[in-house]
Design an enzyme around this catalytic site. Structure first.
Site, mmCIF file in Angstrom:
data_model
loop_
_atom_site.group_PDB
_atom_site.id
_atom_site.type_symbol
_atom_site.label_atom_id
_atom_site.label_comp_id
_atom_site.label_asym_id
_atom_site.label_seq_id
_atom_site.Cartn_x
_atom_site.Cartn_y
_atom_site.Cartn_z
ATOM 1 N N ASN A 221 0.825 -1.212 0.000
ATOM 2 C CA ASN A 221 0.000 0.000 0.000
ATOM 3 C C ASN A 221 0.858 1.260 0.000
ATOM 4 O OD1 ASN A 221 -2.437 -1.169 -0.263
ATOM 5 N ND2 ASN A 221 -3.170 -0.781 1.806
ATOM 6 N N CYS A 273 -7.688 2.981 3.351
ATOM 7 C CA CYS A 273 -6.466 2.234 3.684
ATOM 8 C C CYS A 273 -5.132 2.944 3.480
ATOM 9 C CB CYS A 273 -6.462 0.915 2.923
ATOM 10 S SG CYS A 273 -7.789 -0.147 3.498
HETATM 11 P P1 NAD Z 1 -15.403 -2.415 7.217
HETATM 12 O O1 NAD Z 1 -15.489 -1.368 8.266
HETATM 13 O O2 NAD Z 1 -16.174 -2.258 5.946
HETATM 14 O O3 NAD Z 1 -15.880 -3.825 7.850
HETATM 15 C C1 NAD Z 1 -15.478 -4.297 9.090
HETATM 16 C C2 NAD Z 1 -16.680 -4.989 9.746
HETATM 17 O O4 NAD Z 1 -16.241 -5.655 10.939
HETATM 18 C C3 NAD Z 1 -17.793 -4.038 10.187
HETATM 19 O O5 NAD Z 1 -18.997 -4.388 9.542
HETATM 20 C C4 NAD Z 1 -17.868 -4.221 11.710
HETATM 21 O O6 NAD Z 1 -19.194 -4.144 12.220
HETATM 22 C C5 NAD Z 1 -17.302 -5.616 11.873
HETATM 23 N N1 NAD Z 1 -16.775 -5.902 13.212
HETATM 24 C C6 NAD Z 1 -15.932 -5.157 13.968
HETATM 25 N N2 NAD Z 1 -15.659 -5.789 15.132
HETATM 26 C C7 NAD Z 1 -16.338 -6.961 15.104
HETATM 27 C C8 NAD Z 1 -16.446 -8.060 16.020
HETATM 28 N N3 NAD Z 1 -15.758 -8.056 17.169
HETATM 29 N N4 NAD Z 1 -17.256 -9.088 15.684
HETATM 30 C C9 NAD Z 1 -17.936 -9.085 14.509
HETATM 31 N N5 NAD Z 1 -17.864 -8.085 13.609
HETATM 32 C C10 NAD Z 1 -17.071 -7.035 13.897
HETATM 33 O O7 NAD Z 1 -13.871 -2.620 6.912
HETATM 34 P P2 NAD Z 1 -13.196 -3.147 5.544
HETATM 35 O O8 NAD Z 1 -13.077 -2.015 4.574
HETATM 36 O O9 NAD Z 1 -13.853 -4.397 5.120
HETATM 37 O O10 NAD Z 1 -11.726 -3.459 6.050
HETATM 38 C C11 NAD Z 1 -11.461 -4.548 6.908
HETATM 39 C C12 NAD Z 1 -9.956 -4.757 6.985
HETATM 40 O O11 NAD Z 1 -9.457 -5.101 5.687
HETATM 41 C C13 NAD Z 1 -9.163 -3.521 7.413
HETATM 42 O O12 NAD Z 1 -8.081 -3.947 8.193
HETATM 43 C C14 NAD Z 1 -8.656 -2.942 6.115
HETATM 44 O O13 NAD Z 1 -7.457 -2.243 6.278
HETATM 45 C C15 NAD Z 1 -8.423 -4.196 5.282
HETATM 46 N N6 NAD Z 1 -8.525 -4.004 3.827
HETATM 47 C C16 NAD Z 1 -9.506 -3.219 3.294
HETATM 48 C C17 NAD Z 1 -9.621 -3.081 1.907
HETATM 49 C C18 NAD Z 1 -10.676 -2.198 1.282
HETATM 50 O O14 NAD Z 1 -10.590 -1.961 0.085
HETATM 51 N N7 NAD Z 1 -11.651 -1.698 2.007
HETATM 52 C C19 NAD Z 1 -8.755 -3.801 1.075
HETATM 53 C C20 NAD Z 1 -7.770 -4.617 1.656
HETATM 54 C C21 NAD Z 1 -7.681 -4.712 3.036
HETATM 55 C C1 UGA Z 2 -6.040 0.148 -2.341
HETATM 56 C C2 UGA Z 2 -5.098 -0.791 -3.087
HETATM 57 O O1 UGA Z 2 -5.140 -0.498 -4.483
HETATM 58 C C3 UGA Z 2 -5.496 -2.238 -2.854
HETATM 59 O O2 UGA Z 2 -4.552 -3.094 -3.469
HETATM 60 C C4 UGA Z 2 -5.522 -2.509 -1.347
HETATM 61 O O3 UGA Z 2 -5.949 -3.823 -1.099
HETATM 62 C C5 UGA Z 2 -6.468 -1.534 -0.689
HETATM 63 O O4 UGA Z 2 -6.039 -0.180 -0.972
HETATM 64 C C6 UGA Z 2 -6.504 -1.657 0.795
HETATM 65 O O5 UGA Z 2 -5.610 -2.157 1.419
HETATM 66 O O6 UGA Z 2 -7.513 -1.170 1.295
HETATM 67 P P1 UGA Z 2 -8.479 1.123 -2.743
HETATM 68 O O7 UGA Z 2 -8.102 2.081 -1.681
HETATM 69 O O8 UGA Z 2 -9.761 0.401 -2.624
HETATM 70 O O9 UGA Z 2 -7.343 0.000 -2.889
HETATM 71 O O10 UGA Z 2 -8.509 1.867 -4.161
HETATM 72 P P2 UGA Z 2 -7.356 2.343 -5.182
HETATM 73 O O11 UGA Z 2 -7.757 1.941 -6.531
HETATM 74 O O12 UGA Z 2 -6.016 1.937 -4.733
HETATM 75 O O13 UGA Z 2 -7.461 3.925 -5.089
HETATM 76 C C7 UGA Z 2 -7.035 4.647 -3.949
HETATM 77 C C8 UGA Z 2 -7.058 6.139 -4.244
HETATM 78 O O14 UGA Z 2 -6.020 6.482 -5.152
HETATM 79 C C9 UGA Z 2 -8.358 6.608 -4.906
HETATM 80 O O15 UGA Z 2 -8.759 7.827 -4.338
HETATM 81 C C10 UGA Z 2 -7.959 6.775 -6.361
HETATM 82 O O16 UGA Z 2 -8.758 7.701 -7.039
HETATM 83 C C11 UGA Z 2 -6.531 7.254 -6.221
HETATM 84 N N1 UGA Z 2 -5.706 7.012 -7.423
HETATM 85 C C12 UGA Z 2 -5.507 5.739 -7.860
HETATM 86 C C13 UGA Z 2 -5.121 8.088 -8.082
HETATM 87 O O17 UGA Z 2 -5.291 9.242 -7.686
HETATM 88 N N2 UGA Z 2 -4.355 7.827 -9.188
HETATM 89 C C14 UGA Z 2 -4.132 6.577 -9.644
HETATM 90 O O18 UGA Z 2 -3.404 6.425 -10.655
HETATM 91 C C15 UGA Z 2 -4.729 5.511 -8.965
#
Ligand code: NAD
Ligand code: UGA
Length: 473
Positions: A221, A273
């Site tokens: 990231n 993130c």
């Molecule tokens: P989110 O907030 O959408 O979902 C988390 C869920 O966990 C919530 O619905 C919450 O109610 C639930 N929760 C919290 N504590 C709990 C418990 N004790 N028991 C049961 N449920 C519980 O979060 P997210 O975006 O899905 O992210 C989750 C993790 O994955 C984070 O660590 C984030 O950094 C990572 N991650 C996110 C993305 C993304 O694109 N959003 C991508 C890769 C990794």
């Molecule tokens: C990002 C990573 O791309 C995922 O691989 C990772 O799993 C995730 O974070 C995570 O850990 O949550 P995400 O945040 O969902 O995914 O979306 P991205 O496509 O990465 O975009 C992030 C931000 O960067 C957005 O605001 C997007 O508009 C911006 N961006 C992206 C730019 O400004 N320029 C680019 O060329 C690409």
């Protein structure tokens, strides 16, 4: 039948488990959450998150081998593999406030797993966590020493919102970290590998030790966000010199060592993130006595803040140094296209900047609900760079509801507006009837394109004054 339970039905837990259920009909998958409304939505016609292709996958498996439930403990107790995909936000108070990851939800999930388990389990870190978290989790899981074996694996998720289903169907890699030095660890790694092997080619499944897997996620990231801050810093120089950032990034990205992806200049990166994970990395570096490394990565976030501020300043200065009482149409509010997620969206900072200069905002986004925008704009801003002792929250203006109107299409938003501000690259903004829009705006009519989606030449021909990121004026 192998039973999987995933704690956390969010942006990661929901889509990831739906795809596992689809690709592995012989596995039963339960996704559990403490939020009643979220589970109700997962079981309804309108899923709690917008993600292209997700509805289709859920419809194919829900009620067959995919279940959404609030019965957290029961489902955990019955599972062979427990994924933990709870949120891990930045701490806002206490030790490490403003940088360290808040592991409260993770810890309570781990304690619950330890308490309710009656059989051995593989516990999988799906959430993004600080390196060495698995060590702490192992201690929690084994604290009441019931003779049950827990194997902990790190299996970070790399999907991006807006393309989650495509990313899960065809991942660049799947990363599994475990205790490679023990027989139990190797067996657990193989068990999880076999799940992914249902659809992911073997050579794309990487197995490492626990700490490499945890750190690789934070590093990936940080590298991705770094590319955006790098190209955004160059966009400022382009504007100063007459170079065009689209041409520069194309030319730079053609070098196969650099690559063409993730080099689009923008008003700044958002999402839940990048900032959180880099701050987490910064904190880990500081704790390990590496201040120079910490400062290096901090700069990626500083440039991102600078880019958002620069955009607001450019807008205000172009409009005769004030937007007080002027109507500004905001097109797009989510942090990127194809998602309704507004966490850390640059639109929040840009709108707040304009509101502080007393602008009137008319906002349109195809996927973000009005209540969400109002809440985002009313909450105080979190200051990640505050000095020790000073408040972490910058208070916000309370009059948001009087200065902000949310509408349902781009034409309504832009009618009578002095300026248009594009903050998300939704496809529909490329093909609007800009002549019709121009005719309905007072003159001079401005467009500030924070995502480089419009055809600058065409709009200038219509009569607009156009400012686009990193493009000649
Ligand atoms: P989110 O907030 O959408 O979902 C988390 C869920 O966990 C919530 O619905 C919450 O109610 C639930 N929760 C919290 N504590 C709990 C418990 N004790 N028991 C049961 N449920 C519980 O979060 P997210 O975006 O899905 O992210 C989750 C993790 O994955 C984070 O660590 C984030 O950094 C990572 N991650 C996110 C993305 C993304 O694109 N959003 C991508 C890769 C990794
Ligand atoms: C990002 C990573 O791309 C995922 O691989 C990772 O799993 C995730 O974070 C995570 O850990 O949550 P995400 O945040 O969902 O995914 O979306 P991205 O496509 O990465 O975009 C992030 C931000 O960067 C957005 O605001 C997007 O508009 C911006 N961006 C992206 C730019 O400004 N320029 C680019 O060329 C690409």
């Amino acid at each position: 039948m192998v039973k999987i339970c995933c704690i956390g039905a969010g942006y990661v837990g929901g889509p990831t488990m739906a795809v596992i259920a689809l690709k592995c009909p012989s596995i039963e998958v339960a996704v559990v959450d403490i939020s009643v409304s979220r589970i109700r939505a997962w079981n309804s016609e309108k899923l709690p998150i917008y993600e292209p292709g997700l509805d289709d996958v859920v419809k194919k498996c829900r009620g067959k081998n995919l279940f959404f439930s609030n019965e957290v403990e029961k489902n955990v107790a019955q599972a062979d593999i427990v994924f933990v995909s709870v949120n891990t936000p930045t701490k806002t108070s206490g030790l490490g406030a403003g940088k360290a990851a808040d592991l409260t939800y993770w810890e309570s999930a781990a304690r619950m797993i330890a308490d309710v388990s009656k059989s051995s389990k593989i516990v999988v870190e799906k959430s993004t966590v600080p390196v060495k978290t698995a060590e702490a989790i192992e201690k929690i899981l084994t604290h009441n020493n019931k003779g049950i074996e827990f194997q902990i694996l790190s299996n970070p998720e790399f999907l991006a919102e807006g393309t989650a289903i495509a990313d899960l169907f065809d991942p660049d890699r799947v990363l599994i970290g475990g205790r490679e030095e023990t027989q139990g660890g190797l067996k657990a790694i193989k068990t999880l590998k076999d799940v992914y092997a249902h659809w992911v080619p073997q050579e794309r499944i990487i197995c490492t030790n626990l700490w490499s897997a945890e750190l690789s996620k934070l590093a990936a990231n940080a590298f991705l966000a770094q590319r955006i801050s790098s190209v955004n810093s160059i966009s400022a120089l382009c504007e100063a010199t007459g170079a065009n950032v689209t041409q520069v990034s194309y030319s730079v990205g053609k070098d196969s060592r650099i690559g063409p992806k993730f080099l689009s200049a923008s008003v700044g990166f958002g999402g839940s993130c990048f900032q959180k994970d880099i701050l987490n990395l910064v904190y880990i570096c500081e704790c390990n006595g590496l201040p120079e490394v910490a400062n290096y990565w901090k700069q990626v976030i500083k440039i991102n803040d600078y880019q958002k501020k620069r955009f607001v300043n450019r807008l205000v200065s172009s409009m005769f140094n004030t937007v007080s009482g002027k109507k500004i149409a905001i097109l797009g509010f989510s942090f990127k296209k194809d998602t309704g997620d507004t966490r850390e969206t640059p639109a929040i900072d840009v709108c707040k900047g304009l509101l502080s200069d007393r602008a009137h905002l008319i906002i349109y986004d195809p996927q973000v609900a009005e209540a969400q925008m109002m809440m985002d704009l009313s909450l105080p801003k979190f200051d990640w760079d505050s000095q020790p002792g000073s408040p972490m929250q910058i208070p916000t203006d309370e009059s948001v509801s009087q200065s902000v109107k949310v509408v349902h299409n781009a034409y309504e938003a832009t009618k009578d507006a002095h300026a248009i501000c594009i903050l998300t690259e939704w496809d529909e903004f490329k093909n609007l009837d800009y002549k019709k829009i121009y005719d309905n705006m007072p003159k001079p009519a401005y467009v500030f394109d924070g995502r480089n989606v419009v055809d600058v030449g065409k709009l200038r021909q219509i009569g607009f004054i156009v400012y686009a990121i990193g493009k000649p004026l």
